[in-house]
Motif scaffolding. Sequence first.
Motif, PDB file in Angstrom:
ATOM      1  N   MET A   6       0.806  -1.211   0.000  1.00 35.62           N
ATOM      2  CA  MET A   6       0.000   0.000   0.000  1.00 35.62           C
ATOM      3  C   MET A   6       0.844   1.267   0.000  1.00 35.62           C
ATOM      4  O   MET A   6       0.425   2.295  -0.536  1.00 35.62           O
ATOM      5  N   SER A   7       2.044   1.229   0.580  1.00 38.98           N
ATOM      6  CA  SER A   7       2.921   2.394   0.490  1.00 38.98           C
ATOM      7  C   SER A   7       3.388   2.582  -0.953  1.00 38.98           C
ATOM      8  O   SER A   7       3.493   3.716  -1.439  1.00 38.98           O
ATOM      9  N   ALA A   8       3.646   1.465  -1.656  1.00 38.61           N
ATOM     10  CA  ALA A   8       4.017   1.559  -3.067  1.00 38.61           C
ATOM     11  C   ALA A   8       2.862   2.132  -3.881  1.00 38.61           C
ATOM     12  O   ALA A   8       3.054   3.047  -4.696  1.00 38.61           O
ATOM     13  N   LEU A  67      12.102  13.345 -11.539  1.00 34.18           N
ATOM     14  CA  LEU A  67      12.982  12.336 -10.959  1.00 34.18           C
ATOM     15  C   LEU A  67      13.043  12.471  -9.443  1.00 34.18           C
ATOM     16  O   LEU A  67      13.088  11.459  -8.717  1.00 34.18           O
ATOM     17  N   TYR A  68      13.055  13.703  -8.946  1.00 33.61           N
ATOM     18  CA  TYR A  68      13.089  13.927  -7.500  1.00 33.61           C
ATOM     19  C   TYR A  68      11.848  13.345  -6.830  1.00 33.61           C
ATOM     20  O   TYR A  68      11.942  12.649  -5.812  1.00 33.61           O
ATOM     21  N   LEU A  69      10.685  13.614  -7.389  1.00 30.88           N
ATOM     22  CA  LEU A  69       9.433  13.136  -6.808  1.00 30.88           C
ATOM     23  C   LEU A  69       9.356  11.615  -6.823  1.00 30.88           C
ATOM     24  O   LEU A  69       8.969  10.988  -5.831  1.00 30.88           O
ATOM     25  N   ILE A  80       9.922   6.325  -4.045  1.00 29.66           N
ATOM     26  CA  ILE A  80      10.564   5.007  -4.003  1.00 29.66           C
ATOM     27  C   ILE A  80      11.297   4.813  -2.673  1.00 29.66           C
ATOM     28  O   ILE A  80      11.210   3.742  -2.046  1.00 29.66           O
ATOM     29  N   LEU A  81      12.014   5.841  -2.206  1.00 28.54           N
ATOM     30  CA  LEU A  81      12.746   5.730  -0.945  1.00 28.54           C
ATOM     31  C   LEU A  81      11.797   5.544   0.236  1.00 28.54           C
ATOM     32  O   LEU A  81      12.079   4.765   1.156  1.00 28.54           O
ATOM     33  N   ALA A 119       7.322  -9.192  -2.209  1.00 26.38           N
ATOM     34  CA  ALA A 119       6.068  -9.402  -2.939  1.00 26.38           C
ATOM     35  C   ALA A 119       5.176  -8.165  -2.856  1.00 26.38           C
ATOM     36  O   ALA A 119       4.518  -7.796  -3.837  1.00 26.38           O
ATOM     37  N   GLY A 120       5.148  -7.512  -1.706  1.00 24.83           N
ATOM     38  CA  GLY A 120       4.355  -6.295  -1.557  1.00 24.83           C
ATOM     39  C   GLY A 120       4.835  -5.182  -2.460  1.00 24.83           C
ATOM     40  O   GLY A 120       4.037  -4.488  -3.103  1.00 24.83           O
ATOM     41  N   TRP A 121       6.160  -5.006  -2.510  1.00 22.65           N
ATOM     42  CA  TRP A 121       6.719  -3.989  -3.411  1.00 22.65           C
ATOM     43  C   TRP A 121       6.349  -4.296  -4.868  1.00 22.65           C
ATOM     44  O   TRP A 121       5.950  -3.399  -5.614  1.00 22.65           O
TER      45      TRP A 121
END
Length: 259
Positions: free
Chosen positions: A160-162, A183-185, A190-191, A213-215
């Motif tokens: 869900m964070s992804a 790219l910054y956003l 991603i981080l 698997a979640g990612w």
Amino acid sequence: MGDSFSRRWFQAKLIRSRDRHELGILLTIFLMAGGAWAFIELAENVVEGDTHAFDMLILLALRNPADLSDPIGPKWVEEIGRDFTALGGMAVLMLLTFAVIGFLLLEHKRRTALLVAVAVGSGIFLSLLLKQGFDRPRPDLVPHESYVYTMSFPSGHAMMSAVTYLTLAALLCRVQKRLRMKLYLLTLAILLTIGVGISRVYMGVHWPTDVLAGWTAGALWTLACWQFGRWLQYRGRIEPEGASPQEETEEGKDPIGGH
């Protein structure tokens, strides 16, 4: 003469736009196929038990060998782990999503707001569906540093964070013209997603393969929703990039005749 040149220029612009759209579709299909294959392969290995040794190795490496209830690192590192895991919690993600939806509604971008709601809402449903389908128990090697109430595979926090952070980053990229800002956003999203996933293993509430698997599932779902949004935009059923309500009205006019 002037009208003829303007028509030719406009037609050439439409052709270039269509070519970019078709290339984007092909690239997205390729990435989605790769992501689906990776998730299926990982899920098969988990079901067959082939990943258990790897999972145990990583999970125990993040604990004090003399006391498995103690994660490695000083206490402030444990606090950072709790902070990051909270960033993937349902309350934080829903608050952020509703805040963005409210902003889009105030900006009169109702269809984009609906797309965000559908993307995140359907992602939550898919996460719960996958958890029930695989029915993998939580790790029992180490004490949990966070309360859990659902099954383990895939990690809901990671998925869900992804879905949320990558979807919102893609949305913000639509209103940015400079590549470095895009790219910054995307890098920031991603981080954040990576930090949330790592924290779940560090807290002892997920196997590493749950997070992988979640990612994968979250990124795959985000790609699907992003491509769907591009298709809607291409068909004129969603607000164009960075357009204000006035600009959206003007886009309906003939660029040559003005009506």
